[in-house]
Design an enzyme around this catalytic site. Structure first.
Site, PDB file in Angstrom:
ATOM      1  N   GLY A   1      14.041 -32.708 118.342  1.00 28.61           N
ATOM      2  CA  GLY A   1      12.963 -33.490 118.933  1.00 28.61           C
ATOM      3  C   GLY A   1      13.110 -34.958 118.598  1.00 28.61           C
TER       4      GLY A   1
ATOM      5  N   ASP B   1      -1.009 -39.748 110.048  1.00 26.73           N
ATOM      6  CA  ASP B   1      -0.693 -39.304 111.413  1.00 26.73           C
ATOM      7  C   ASP B   1      -0.748 -37.780 111.502  1.00 26.73           C
ATOM      8  OD1 ASP B   1      -0.063 -39.723 114.110  1.00 26.73           O
ATOM      9  OD2 ASP B   1       2.090 -39.602 113.752  1.00 26.73           O
TER      10      ASP B   1
ATOM     11  N   VAL C   1      15.377 -36.138 115.633  1.00 30.61           N
ATOM     12  CA  VAL C   1      15.616 -35.105 114.629  1.00 30.61           C
ATOM     13  C   VAL C   1      16.593 -34.072 115.176  1.00 30.61           C
ATOM     14  CG1 VAL C   1      14.552 -33.357 113.148  1.00 30.61           C
ATOM     15  CG2 VAL C   1      13.286 -35.442 113.723  1.00 30.61           C
TER      16      VAL C   1
ATOM     17  N   GLY D   1       8.490 -41.759 117.686  1.00 33.83           N
ATOM     18  CA  GLY D   1       8.566 -43.211 117.628  1.00 33.83           C
ATOM     19  C   GLY D   1       9.520 -43.749 116.582  1.00 33.83           C
ATOM     20  N   MET D   2       9.671 -43.023 115.469  1.00 36.61           N
ATOM     21  CA  MET D   2      10.520 -43.529 114.396  1.00 36.61           C
ATOM     22  C   MET D   2      11.792 -42.725 114.208  1.00 36.61           C
ATOM     23  SD  MET D   2       9.634 -46.329 113.004  1.00 36.61           S
ATOM     24  CE  MET D   2      10.433 -46.362 111.407  1.00 36.61           C
TER      25      MET D   2
END
Length: 176
Positions: free
Chosen positions: A23, A136, A30, A26-27
């Site tokens: 997946g 988050d 993976v 934003g950062m």
């Protein structure tokens, strides 16, 4: 892009063999990988190429790894290391064999929902005891293992409370 994906699959980065894409957010992106030294599956989170040049984004990425690696709790995914290979920064972390809470939600009973809530609360309490605030929490950042254990993932917006470090102020509300 799909070309970048094909290039990553099968590559060896440090001592990790990239197996598949899991997946992206934003950062980072993976991937599932094999730790060739310890013969175990891991998840590798790479800082996006467009952000590599930014010292501030690198510092945020390092902060995520440091924040998460300070935690040792069954309901928090374990971070093994942060490294850089061929100009790519990445975090190696526990591979959680399961689905996101978002994917699981439609089939959750009231009893399971309560159990998941307790597990998530336990993991967050352990993080708070270490001064780490996730910032988050959402169903996409909670993995539910096949055995029903919930694990909190992605401390990408984590903030270290009570520290004087500049790093602690790098993440801002509303920023990526």
């Amino acid at each position: 892009t799909s070309d970048e994906l094909r290039i990553m699959i099968g590559q060896i980065i440090s001592h990790y063999k990239i197996l598949e894409k899991l997946g992206e957010g934003g950062m980072g992106v993976v991937y599932k990988a094999e730790d060739t030294r310890l013969d175990r599956p891991v998840a590798l989170k790479f800082l996006p190429h467009q952000l590599i040049a930014s010292a501030q984004d690198k510092a945020r990425f390092v902060q995520e790894a440091k924040s998460a690696s300070s935690l040792n709790h069954p309901n928090v995914a374990t971070v093994y290391e942060i490294d850089e290979a061929d100009g790519q920064m990445f975090i190696a972390m526990e591979f959680v064999d399961g689905v996101t809470l978002r994917e699981k939600l439609s089939g959750v009973s009231l009893k399971q929902a309560i159990e998941f809530g307790i597990q998530i609360s336990d993991g967050l309490a352990a993080a708070h005891e270490k001064g780490v605030v996730h910032r988050d929490i959402k169903p996409e950042n909670i993995m539910v293992r096949k055995d029903g254990i919930c694990q909190i993932m992605d401390f990408g917006l984590a903030k270290l409370r009570g520290t004087k470090s500049k790093i602690s102020r790098l993440t801002k509300e509303g920023s990526t």
